[in-house]
Design a protein around this motif. Structure first.
Motif, PDB file in Angstrom:
ATOM      1  N   GLY A  64      26.591  50.202  53.288  1.00  0.00           N
ATOM      2  CA  GLY A  64      26.362  48.869  53.987  1.00  0.00           C
ATOM      3  C   GLY A  64      25.890  48.871  55.475  1.00  0.00           C
ATOM      4  O   GLY A  64      25.308  49.832  55.816  1.00  0.00           O
ATOM      5  N   ASN A  65      25.858  47.749  56.051  1.00  0.00           N
ATOM      6  CA  ASN A  65      25.230  47.435  57.227  1.00  0.00           C
ATOM      7  C   ASN A  65      26.205  47.128  58.611  1.00  0.00           C
ATOM      8  O   ASN A  65      25.962  46.966  59.386  1.00  0.00           O
ATOM      9  N   GLY A  66      27.475  47.577  58.221  1.00  0.00           N
ATOM     10  CA  GLY A  66      28.560  47.429  59.213  1.00  0.00           C
ATOM     11  C   GLY A  66      29.082  45.791  59.511  1.00  0.00           C
ATOM     12  O   GLY A  66      29.794  45.451  60.241  1.00  0.00           O
ATOM     13  N   SER A  67      28.238  44.884  58.669  1.00  0.00           N
ATOM     14  CA  SER A  67      28.419  43.629  58.684  1.00  0.00           C
ATOM     15  C   SER A  67      28.867  42.899  57.656  1.00  0.00           C
ATOM     16  O   SER A  67      29.775  43.128  56.614  1.00  0.00           O
ATOM     17  N   GLY A  68      28.084  41.995  57.059  1.00  0.00           N
ATOM     18  CA  GLY A  68      28.023  41.082  56.078  1.00  0.00           C
ATOM     19  C   GLY A  68      27.742  41.847  54.624  1.00  0.00           C
ATOM     20  O   GLY A  68      28.081  41.394  53.614  1.00  0.00           O
ATOM     21  N   ALA A  69      27.072  42.814  54.541  1.00  0.00           N
ATOM     22  CA  ALA A  69      26.587  43.425  53.535  1.00  0.00           C
ATOM     23  C   ALA A  69      27.608  44.786  53.217  1.00  0.00           C
ATOM     24  O   ALA A  69      27.673  45.485  54.038  1.00  0.00           O
ATOM     25  N   PRO A  70      28.222  44.855  52.255  1.00  0.00           N
ATOM     26  CA  PRO A  70      29.460  45.568  51.954  1.00  0.00           C
ATOM     27  C   PRO A  70      28.728  47.196  51.432  1.00  0.00           C
ATOM     28  O   PRO A  70      27.420  47.135  51.037  1.00  0.00           O
ATOM     29  N   ARG A  71      29.674  48.114  51.693  1.00  0.00           N
ATOM     30  CA  ARG A  71      29.473  49.161  50.882  1.00  0.00           C
ATOM     31  C   ARG A  71      29.551  49.402  49.494  1.00  0.00           C
ATOM     32  O   ARG A  71      30.317  48.783  48.899  1.00  0.00           O
ATOM     33  N   LEU A  72      28.613  49.964  49.026  1.00  0.00           N
ATOM     34  CA  LEU A  72      28.345  49.945  47.511  1.00  0.00           C
ATOM     35  C   LEU A  72      28.605  51.530  46.939  1.00  0.00           C
ATOM     36  O   LEU A  72      29.159  51.766  45.752  1.00  0.00           O
ATOM     37  N   ALA A  73      28.575  52.578  47.842  1.00  0.00           N
ATOM     38  CA  ALA A  73      28.696  54.010  47.401  1.00  0.00           C
ATOM     39  C   ALA A  73      30.114  54.190  46.968  1.00  0.00           C
ATOM     40  O   ALA A  73      31.181  53.636  47.385  1.00  0.00           O
ATOM     41  N   ALA A  74      30.078  54.853  45.559  1.00  0.00           N
ATOM     42  CA  ALA A  74      31.434  55.207  44.940  1.00  0.00           C
ATOM     43  C   ALA A  74      32.315  54.210  44.501  1.00  0.00           C
ATOM     44  O   ALA A  74      33.420  54.448  44.153  1.00  0.00           O
ATOM     45  N   LEU A  75      31.779  53.041  44.782  1.00  0.00           N
ATOM     46  CA  LEU A  75      32.914  51.917  43.888  1.00  0.00           C
ATOM     47  C   LEU A  75      32.565  52.219  42.419  1.00  0.00           C
ATOM     48  O   LEU A  75      31.610  52.677  42.195  1.00  0.00           O
ATOM     49  N   ASP A  76      33.578  51.364  41.526  1.00  0.00           N
ATOM     50  CA  ASP A  76      33.511  51.711  40.118  1.00  0.00           C
ATOM     51  C   ASP A  76      32.209  50.875  39.735  1.00  0.00           C
ATOM     52  O   ASP A  76      32.008  49.930  40.126  1.00  0.00           O
ATOM     53  N   ALA A  77      31.663  51.651  38.556  1.00  0.00           N
ATOM     54  CA  ALA A  77      30.407  51.230  38.194  1.00  0.00           C
ATOM     55  C   ALA A  77      30.631  49.795  37.360  1.00  0.00           C
ATOM     56  O   ALA A  77      29.710  48.794  37.533  1.00  0.00           O
ATOM     57  N   GLY A  78      31.947  49.689  36.639  1.00  0.00           N
ATOM     58  CA  GLY A  78      32.108  48.558  36.139  1.00  0.00           C
ATOM     59  C   GLY A  78      32.453  47.275  36.988  1.00  0.00           C
ATOM     60  O   GLY A  78      31.986  46.264  36.527  1.00  0.00           O
ATOM     61  N   TYR A  79      33.145  47.634  37.993  1.00  0.00           N
ATOM     62  CA  TYR A  79      33.413  46.475  39.021  1.00  0.00           C
ATOM     63  C   TYR A  79      31.956  46.087  39.690  1.00  0.00           C
ATOM     64  O   TYR A  79      31.328  44.873  39.599  1.00  0.00           O
ATOM     65  N   LEU A  80      30.962  46.913  39.989  1.00  0.00           N
ATOM     66  CA  LEU A  80      29.852  46.526  40.500  1.00  0.00           C
ATOM     67  C   LEU A  80      29.011  45.704  39.404  1.00  0.00           C
ATOM     68  O   LEU A  80      28.327  44.791  39.663  1.00  0.00           O
ATOM     69  N   SER A  81      28.957  46.190  38.106  1.00  0.00           N
ATOM     70  CA  SER A  81      28.037  45.435  37.020  1.00  0.00           C
ATOM     71  C   SER A  81      28.712  44.157  36.990  1.00  0.00           C
ATOM     72  O   SER A  81      27.860  43.319  36.778  1.00  0.00           O
ATOM     73  N   ARG A  82      29.898  43.928  36.919  1.00  0.00           N
ATOM     74  CA  ARG A  82      30.392  42.473  36.905  1.00  0.00           C
ATOM     75  C   ARG A  82      30.278  41.818  37.865  1.00  0.00           C
ATOM     76  O   ARG A  82      30.171  40.604  37.804  1.00  0.00           O
ATOM     77  N   GLN A  83      30.044  42.287  39.185  1.00  0.00           N
ATOM     78  CA  GLN A  83      29.788  41.347  40.324  1.00  0.00           C
ATOM     79  C   GLN A  83      28.475  40.863  40.087  1.00  0.00           C
ATOM     80  O   GLN A  83      28.287  39.694  40.768  1.00  0.00           O
ATOM     81  N   LEU A  84      27.395  41.517  39.834  1.00  0.00           N
ATOM     82  CA  LEU A  84      26.093  41.508  39.593  1.00  0.00           C
ATOM     83  C   LEU A  84      25.998  40.376  38.524  1.00  0.00           C
ATOM     84  O   LEU A  84      25.366  39.320  38.533  1.00  0.00           O
ATOM     85  N   GLU A  85      26.892  40.450  37.306  1.00  0.00           N
ATOM     86  CA  GLU A  85      26.810  39.329  36.215  1.00  0.00           C
ATOM     87  C   GLU A  85      27.431  38.141  36.775  1.00  0.00           C
ATOM     88  O   GLU A  85      26.765  37.251  36.631  1.00  0.00           O
ATOM     89  N   ALA A  86      28.379  38.207  37.780  1.00  0.00           N
ATOM     90  CA  ALA A  86      28.860  36.962  38.381  1.00  0.00           C
ATOM     91  C   ALA A  86      28.064  36.243  39.207  1.00  0.00           C
ATOM     92  O   ALA A  86      27.885  35.036  39.292  1.00  0.00           O
ATOM     93  N   TYR A  87      27.159  36.894  40.023  1.00  0.00           N
ATOM     94  CA  TYR A  87      26.108  36.410  40.754  1.00  0.00           C
ATOM     95  C   TYR A  87      25.064  35.958  40.015  1.00  0.00           C
ATOM     96  O   TYR A  87      24.717  34.668  40.089  1.00  0.00           O
ATOM     97  N   ALA A  88      24.769  36.517  38.764  1.00  0.00           N
ATOM     98  CA  ALA A  88      23.686  35.973  37.961  1.00  0.00           C
ATOM     99  C   ALA A  88      24.104  34.749  37.070  1.00  0.00           C
ATOM    100  O   ALA A  88      23.266  33.750  36.918  1.00  0.00           O
ATOM    101  N   ASP A  89      25.433  34.619  36.857  1.00  0.00           N
ATOM    102  CA  ASP A  89      25.788  33.391  36.005  1.00  0.00           C
ATOM    103  C   ASP A  89      26.455  32.327  37.072  1.00  0.00           C
ATOM    104  O   ASP A  89      27.004  31.327  36.680  1.00  0.00           O
ATOM    105  N   GLY A  90      26.532  32.341  38.566  1.00  0.00           N
ATOM    106  CA  GLY A  90      27.065  31.460  39.135  1.00  0.00           C
ATOM    107  C   GLY A  90      28.430  31.582  39.419  1.00  0.00           C
ATOM    108  O   GLY A  90      29.034  30.672  40.512  1.00  0.00           O
ATOM    109  N   ARG A  91      29.270  32.486  38.921  1.00  0.00           N
ATOM    110  CA  ARG A  91      30.502  32.680  39.380  1.00  0.00           C
ATOM    111  C   ARG A  91      31.087  33.124  40.735  1.00  0.00           C
ATOM    112  O   ARG A  91      31.969  32.911  41.046  1.00  0.00           O
ATOM    113  N   ARG A  92      29.938  33.768  40.998  1.00  0.00           N
ATOM    114  CA  ARG A  92      30.110  34.226  42.577  1.00  0.00           C
ATOM    115  C   ARG A  92      28.809  33.681  43.361  1.00  0.00           C
ATOM    116  O   ARG A  92      27.789  34.130  43.002  1.00  0.00           O
TER     117      ARG A  92
END
Length: 241
Positions: A64-92
């Motif tokens: 991350g950048n220490g501010s608004g961009a979060p850390r992605l390293a070592a987060l669960d792959a399923g969690y990250l994938s679902r967040q990208l899906e949520a961005y893509a379909d507008g739920r996030r």
């Protein structure tokens, strides 16, 4: 040209062609390997374009950048994938992330998620006032507030695909997510659990909890088999806390 000279020229041409062919195959295999691990997408932005490369906001190390961009390293792959899906379909909602996720294929989203899940995580120390410690670790039964630790771990290490780790995330990012939940701008949590919790927290509690959670050590999460990466601890297909 004498026969011997012609044979030498032909042999040399075949050698050059073989060399070029070999380089092409190596280059293609290298690109495929990068794409399969998601590294190529993280460094180039994939179909979203170079200006949208993940590392420009989330860093080459995924911390991350220490501010608004979060850390992605070592987060669960399923969690990250679902967040990208949520961005893509507008739920996030996030204009830049919605555009980026929308231009990545489902396979690209899974590949880049797996790449960041494999990056190492560097922990930091933790401190906190007693009231924040109790709220994080014990919750507030009088308000019906569960503890943060019950889902995100006592050390902020998370709990698999549904409950991301919080340790090491920038405090401003964590606070912003709580505000997003409060305003119902982020709605990809099963049962609206985070919506309810965020609306019961005061602004000072949001700030204090975010600062405390960001300083938790987090710990390196235990790797889960790929077939389990999309499983959730909450029996709801929308799970993506």
């Amino acid at each position: 040209m004498p026969p011997a000279g012609r044979l030498h020229t032909v042999a040399r041409s075949f050698a050059v062609m073989a060399l070029l062919g070999g380089c092409s195959a190596i280059t293609t295999r290298s690109a495929d390997a990068l794409s399969e691990t998601g590294e190529l997408i993280a460094l180039s932005g994939g179909h979203a374009g170079a200006s949208s490369a993940c590392f420009t906001c989330h860093g080459l190390d995924g911390l991350g950048n220490g501010s608004g961009a979060p850390r992605l390293a070592a987060l669960d792959a399923g969690y990250l994938s679902r967040q990208l899906e949520a961005y893509a379909d507008g739920r996030r909602r996030h204009p830049q992330m919605q555009r980026i996720a929308g231009r990545l294929s489902a396979q690209d989203r899974q590949s880049v998620s797996a790449y960041y899940a494999r990056l190492p995580y560097r922990a930091s120390g933790s401190t906190g006032k007693l009231s924040v410690l109790r709220l994080y670790h014990e919750g507030d039964p009088a308000r019906g507030l569960p503890s943060c630790a019950s889902c995100h771990g006592a050390r902020g290490e998370g709990g698999g695909a549904a409950n991301p780790l919080l340790g090491g995330q920038p405090a401003p990012y964590l606070a912003e997510q709580l505000h997003q939940w409060r305003q119902a701008k982020r709605r990809n949590d099963p049962g609206d659990v985070m919506l309810r919790i965020s609306r019961q927290l005061t602004r000072s509690e949001v700030g204090a909890l975010s600062a405390y959670a960001s300083r938790l050590p987090g710990d390196q999460p235990h790797p889960a088999p790929p077939e389990a990466s999309r499983a959730t601890r909450r029996g709801d297909p929308r799970s993506g806390a």
